[in-house]
Design a protein around this motif. Sequence first.
Motif, PDB file in Angstrom:
ATOM      1  N   LEU A 172       4.305  41.337  13.978  1.00 42.31           N
ATOM      2  CA  LEU A 172       2.992  40.704  13.955  1.00 42.31           C
ATOM      3  C   LEU A 172       3.057  39.180  13.859  1.00 42.31           C
ATOM      4  CD1 LEU A 172       1.363  43.168  11.428  1.00 42.31           C
ATOM      5  CD2 LEU A 172       1.176  43.213  13.914  1.00 42.31           C
ATOM      6  N   SER A 173       4.230  38.608  13.755  1.00 44.51           N
ATOM      7  CA  SER A 173       4.354  37.185  13.468  1.00 44.51           C
ATOM      8  C   SER A 173       3.759  36.280  14.549  1.00 44.51           C
ATOM      9  CB  SER A 173       5.813  36.812  13.216  1.00 44.51           C
ATOM     10  OG  SER A 173       6.578  37.023  14.381  1.00 44.51           O
ATOM     11  N   ASP A 174       3.762  36.687  15.792  1.00 44.68           N
ATOM     12  CA  ASP A 174       3.217  35.859  16.865  1.00 44.68           C
ATOM     13  C   ASP A 174       1.812  36.259  17.279  1.00 44.68           C
ATOM     14  OD1 ASP A 174       5.495  34.292  17.027  1.00 44.68           O
ATOM     15  OD2 ASP A 174       6.449  35.600  18.487  1.00 44.68           O
ATOM     16  N   LEU A 175       1.204  37.156  16.532  1.00 47.17           N
ATOM     17  CA  LEU A 175      -0.128  37.643  16.858  1.00 47.17           C
ATOM     18  C   LEU A 175      -1.167  36.582  16.532  1.00 47.17           C
ATOM     19  CD1 LEU A 175      -1.812  40.142  17.715  1.00 47.17           C
ATOM     20  CD2 LEU A 175      -1.977  40.691  15.297  1.00 47.17           C
ATOM     21  N   ALA A 198      13.902  46.661  11.512  1.00 49.23           N
ATOM     22  CA  ALA A 198      13.322  45.323  11.432  1.00 49.23           C
ATOM     23  C   ALA A 198      12.124  45.370  10.484  1.00 49.23           C
ATOM     24  CB  ALA A 198      12.881  44.863  12.817  1.00 49.23           C
ATOM     25  N   LEU A 199      11.690  44.212  10.069  1.00 48.97           N
ATOM     26  CA  LEU A 199      10.522  44.126   9.206  1.00 48.97           C
ATOM     27  C   LEU A 199       9.241  44.232  10.026  1.00 48.97           C
ATOM     28  CD1 LEU A 199      11.601  41.154   6.914  1.00 48.97           C
ATOM     29  CD2 LEU A 199      11.522  43.576   6.312  1.00 48.97           C
ATOM     30  N   PRO A 200       8.268  44.998   9.559  1.00 46.54           N
ATOM     31  CA  PRO A 200       6.998  45.093  10.277  1.00 46.54           C
ATOM     32  C   PRO A 200       6.339  43.728  10.497  1.00 46.54           C
ATOM     33  CG  PRO A 200       7.132  46.828   8.645  1.00 46.54           C
ATOM     34  CD  PRO A 200       8.309  45.921   8.423  1.00 46.54           C
ATOM     35  N   SER A 201       6.532  42.796   9.579  1.00 48.85           N
ATOM     36  CA  SER A 201       5.928  41.471   9.721  1.00 48.85           C
ATOM     37  C   SER A 201       6.441  40.739  10.962  1.00 48.85           C
ATOM     38  CB  SER A 201       6.169  40.639   8.474  1.00 48.85           C
ATOM     39  OG  SER A 201       7.552  40.495   8.231  1.00 48.85           O
ATOM     40  N   THR A 254       1.660  53.313  12.554  1.00 48.13           N
ATOM     41  CA  THR A 254       2.561  53.168  13.702  1.00 48.13           C
ATOM     42  C   THR A 254       3.098  51.750  13.796  1.00 48.13           C
ATOM     43  OG1 THR A 254       1.375  54.893  14.889  1.00 48.13           O
ATOM     44  CG2 THR A 254       2.735  53.415  16.207  1.00 48.13           C
ATOM     45  N   VAL A 255       2.252  50.760  13.522  1.00 47.28           N
ATOM     46  CA  VAL A 255       2.686  49.362  13.553  1.00 47.28           C
ATOM     47  C   VAL A 255       3.775  49.117  12.515  1.00 47.28           C
ATOM     48  CG1 VAL A 255       1.915  46.980  13.117  1.00 47.28           C
ATOM     49  CG2 VAL A 255       0.510  48.507  14.506  1.00 47.28           C
ATOM     50  N   VAL A 256       3.754  49.861  11.425  1.00 48.61           N
ATOM     51  CA  VAL A 256       4.789  49.741  10.399  1.00 48.61           C
ATOM     52  C   VAL A 256       6.022  50.568  10.773  1.00 48.61           C
ATOM     53  CG1 VAL A 256       5.338  50.281   7.991  1.00 48.61           C
ATOM     54  CG2 VAL A 256       3.160  49.194   8.569  1.00 48.61           C
ATOM     55  N   ASP A 257       5.823  51.764  11.329  1.00 48.07           N
ATOM     56  CA  ASP A 257       6.941  52.657  11.629  1.00 48.07           C
ATOM     57  C   ASP A 257       7.811  52.183  12.789  1.00 48.07           C
ATOM     58  OD1 ASP A 257       6.258  54.336   9.578  1.00 48.07           O
ATOM     59  OD2 ASP A 257       5.267  55.826  10.849  1.00 48.07           O
ATOM     60  N   LEU A 258       7.216  51.586  13.811  1.00 46.64           N
ATOM     61  CA  LEU A 258       8.009  51.146  14.976  1.00 46.64           C
ATOM     62  C   LEU A 258       9.097  50.149  14.610  1.00 46.64           C
ATOM     63  CD1 LEU A 258       5.495  50.927  17.930  1.00 46.64           C
ATOM     64  CD2 LEU A 258       7.599  52.246  17.840  1.00 46.64           C
TER      65      LEU A 258
END
Length: 63
Positions: free
Chosen positions: A44-47, A38-41, A28-32
């Motif tokens: 997560l970039s600000d995580l 947009a890129l999945p990264s 789901t984190v990749v599909d959203l």
Amino acid sequence: MELAFLAGMSVPYLSDLESGHSSPSLVTVVDLPRGLEALPSLMLSDLLIDSIRESPRGKRIRD
């Protein structure tokens, strides 16, 4: 509703994610973000992840 369709998930599931009633899988984190073209990264970039966590046995482990 459109994001749910583009990401390949149901509207109720997306609503549960948005409200914090459900936790997303890695898929789901990749599909959203892909649904948003947009890129999945980017999602997560600000995580920030704490580098010290506890193991299931209560021992502290370092990542």
